[in-house]
Design a protein around this motif. Sequence first.
Motif, PDB file in Angstrom:
ATOM      1  N   PHE A  18       0.831  -1.197   0.000  1.00  0.00           N
ATOM      2  CA  PHE A  18       0.000   0.000   0.000  1.00  0.00           C
ATOM      3  C   PHE A  18       0.869   1.252   0.000  1.00  0.00           C
ATOM      4  N   GLU A  19       1.923   1.243   0.822  1.00  0.00           N
ATOM      5  CA  GLU A  19       2.829   2.388   0.857  1.00  0.00           C
ATOM      6  C   GLU A  19       3.475   2.631  -0.508  1.00  0.00           C
ATOM      7  N   TYR A  20       3.885   1.564  -1.174  1.00  0.00           N
ATOM      8  CA  TYR A  20       4.517   1.746  -2.479  1.00  0.00           C
ATOM      9  C   TYR A  20       3.532   2.236  -3.533  1.00  0.00           C
ATOM     10  N   ILE A  21       2.283   1.835  -3.434  1.00  0.00           N
ATOM     11  CA  ILE A  21       1.256   2.384  -4.331  1.00  0.00           C
ATOM     12  C   ILE A  21       1.119   3.881  -4.077  1.00  0.00           C
ATOM     13  N   LEU A  22       1.079   4.247  -2.799  1.00  0.00           N
ATOM     14  CA  LEU A  22       0.969   5.665  -2.451  1.00  0.00           C
ATOM     15  C   LEU A  22       2.191   6.449  -2.908  1.00  0.00           C
ATOM     16  N   ILE A  23       3.371   5.874  -2.802  1.00  0.00           N
ATOM     17  CA  ILE A  23       4.594   6.542  -3.272  1.00  0.00           C
ATOM     18  C   ILE A  23       4.497   6.776  -4.768  1.00  0.00           C
ATOM     19  N   GLY A  24       4.001   5.799  -5.505  1.00  0.00           N
ATOM     20  CA  GLY A  24       3.798   5.977  -6.944  1.00  0.00           C
ATOM     21  C   GLY A  24       2.811   7.091  -7.236  1.00  0.00           C
ATOM     22  N   LEU A  29       1.646  12.741  -8.773  1.00  0.00           N
ATOM     23  CA  LEU A  29       1.075  14.040  -8.415  1.00  0.00           C
ATOM     24  C   LEU A  29       2.110  15.154  -8.457  1.00  0.00           C
ATOM     25  N   LEU A  30       3.342  14.834  -8.147  1.00  0.00           N
ATOM     26  CA  LEU A  30       4.391  15.852  -8.198  1.00  0.00           C
ATOM     27  C   LEU A  30       4.686  16.282  -9.628  1.00  0.00           C
ATOM     28  N   GLU A  31       4.267  15.489 -10.584  1.00  0.00           N
ATOM     29  CA  GLU A  31       4.429  15.836 -11.999  1.00  0.00           C
ATOM     30  C   GLU A  31       3.243  16.638 -12.539  1.00  0.00           C
ATOM     31  N   GLU A  32       2.156  16.675 -11.794  1.00  0.00           N
ATOM     32  CA  GLU A  32       0.942  17.374 -12.227  1.00  0.00           C
ATOM     33  C   GLU A  32       1.113  18.879 -12.077  1.00  0.00           C
ATOM     34  N   PRO A  33       0.359  19.642 -12.877  1.00  0.00           N
ATOM     35  CA  PRO A  33       0.385  21.101 -12.709  1.00  0.00           C
ATOM     36  C   PRO A  33      -0.177  21.478 -11.334  1.00  0.00           C
ATOM     37  N   ASP A  34       0.349  22.561 -10.794  1.00  0.00           N
ATOM     38  CA  ASP A  34      -0.121  23.042  -9.505  1.00  0.00           C
ATOM     39  C   ASP A  34      -1.569  23.490  -9.623  1.00  0.00           C
ATOM     40  N   GLY A  35      -2.314  23.291  -8.570  1.00  0.00           N
ATOM     41  CA  GLY A  35      -3.695  23.734  -8.544  1.00  0.00           C
ATOM     42  C   GLY A  35      -4.432  23.119  -7.374  1.00  0.00           C
ATOM     43  N   PHE A  36      -5.662  23.572  -7.192  1.00  0.00           N
ATOM     44  CA  PHE A  36      -6.467  23.137  -6.057  1.00  0.00           C
ATOM     45  C   PHE A  36      -6.695  21.629  -6.072  1.00  0.00           C
ATOM     46  N   GLU A  37      -7.053  21.075  -7.225  1.00  0.00           N
ATOM     47  CA  GLU A  37      -7.330  19.638  -7.319  1.00  0.00           C
ATOM     48  C   GLU A  37      -6.071  18.820  -7.025  1.00  0.00           C
ATOM     49  N   MET A  40      -5.495  18.826  -3.310  1.00  0.00           N
ATOM     50  CA  MET A  40      -6.410  17.958  -2.571  1.00  0.00           C
ATOM     51  C   MET A  40      -5.990  16.489  -2.694  1.00  0.00           C
ATOM     52  N   TRP A  41      -5.626  16.064  -3.914  1.00  0.00           N
ATOM     53  CA  TRP A  41      -5.167  14.683  -4.098  1.00  0.00           C
ATOM     54  C   TRP A  41      -3.852  14.448  -3.365  1.00  0.00           C
ATOM     55  N   LEU A  42      -2.978  15.414  -3.411  1.00  0.00           N
ATOM     56  CA  LEU A  42      -1.692  15.318  -2.727  1.00  0.00           C
ATOM     57  C   LEU A  42      -1.916  15.154  -1.219  1.00  0.00           C
ATOM     58  N   LEU A  43      -2.808  15.945  -0.665  1.00  0.00           N
ATOM     59  CA  LEU A  43      -3.109  15.826   0.766  1.00  0.00           C
ATOM     60  C   LEU A  43      -3.711  14.463   1.099  1.00  0.00           C
ATOM     61  N   ALA A  44      -4.568  13.943   0.227  1.00  0.00           N
ATOM     62  CA  ALA A  44      -5.167  12.628   0.466  1.00  0.00           C
ATOM     63  C   ALA A  44      -4.089  11.537   0.492  1.00  0.00           C
ATOM     64  N   VAL A  45      -3.162  11.601  -0.446  1.00  0.00           N
ATOM     65  CA  VAL A  45      -2.078  10.617  -0.495  1.00  0.00           C
ATOM     66  C   VAL A  45      -1.178  10.765   0.732  1.00  0.00           C
ATOM     67  N   LEU A  46      -0.842  12.004   1.071  1.00  0.00           N
ATOM     68  CA  LEU A  46       0.015  12.231   2.233  1.00  0.00           C
ATOM     69  C   LEU A  46      -0.665  11.802   3.528  1.00  0.00           C
ATOM     70  N   ARG A  98       3.234  17.539   4.928  1.00  0.00           N
ATOM     71  CA  ARG A  98       1.783  17.534   4.728  1.00  0.00           C
ATOM     72  C   ARG A  98       1.149  18.765   5.355  1.00  0.00           C
ATOM     73  N   ASP A  99       1.576  19.094   6.562  1.00  0.00           N
ATOM     74  CA  ASP A  99       1.002  20.248   7.249  1.00  0.00           C
ATOM     75  C   ASP A  99       1.341  21.550   6.526  1.00  0.00           C
ATOM     76  N   ARG A 100       2.529  21.638   5.951  1.00  0.00           N
ATOM     77  CA  ARG A 100       2.877  22.827   5.161  1.00  0.00           C
ATOM     78  C   ARG A 100       1.930  22.972   3.980  1.00  0.00           C
ATOM     79  N   ILE A 101       1.627  21.886   3.320  1.00  0.00           N
ATOM     80  CA  ILE A 101       0.712  21.944   2.172  1.00  0.00           C
ATOM     81  C   ILE A 101      -0.691  22.299   2.642  1.00  0.00           C
ATOM     82  N   ARG A 102      -1.128  21.686   3.708  1.00  0.00           N
ATOM     83  CA  ARG A 102      -2.492  21.901   4.203  1.00  0.00           C
ATOM     84  C   ARG A 102      -2.731  23.346   4.628  1.00  0.00           C
TER      85      ARG A 102
END
Length: 148
Positions: A18-24, A29-37, A40-46, A98-102
């Motif tokens: 599960f951790e390795y799936i989340l790392i993937g 997500l780090l390759e995605e353009p910055d934005g609200f969506e 939100m996905w980044l926070l869910a994974v973190l 995670r807290d910095r992003i949140r």
Amino acid sequence: MTRDVDLPGSDLRQCTEFEYILIGDLRDLLEEPDGFETRMWLLAVLDALVEALPRELELKSQAGYLSDVLDEFPNWENHVHRLQQEHVRLHRRLVELRDRIRHYRAMNNLMEQVRADLETWTEAFVDRHREERRLVQTAANLEVGCGD
């Protein structure tokens, strides 16, 4: 010597997978353009990783963290302790990121700052897992080589 790190079907194996799936997912997500969506996905994974990491350490520590290795090679205690402390340090660092992003309002500046930190964290996480496997494999090879 029993290997609790690689028991098929175990809770530990499921947690690690599960951790390795989340790392993937995190890497994607780090390759995605910055934005609200993306945020939100980044926070869910973190959030999921922040919950999974203590569970992994708990499962590995039920019989003593890498106790099978230490039973055969007690002089490796410092190395095992360092790996265990690295796990704790990685968890704390992930919570901070995670807290910095949140709590950060301006997404663009945040992603520029945090992206490299998350990539560094991911590499350190993978390296720690690799080092654990290497230690277990080395112990097994030395044990077999000794004729036990």
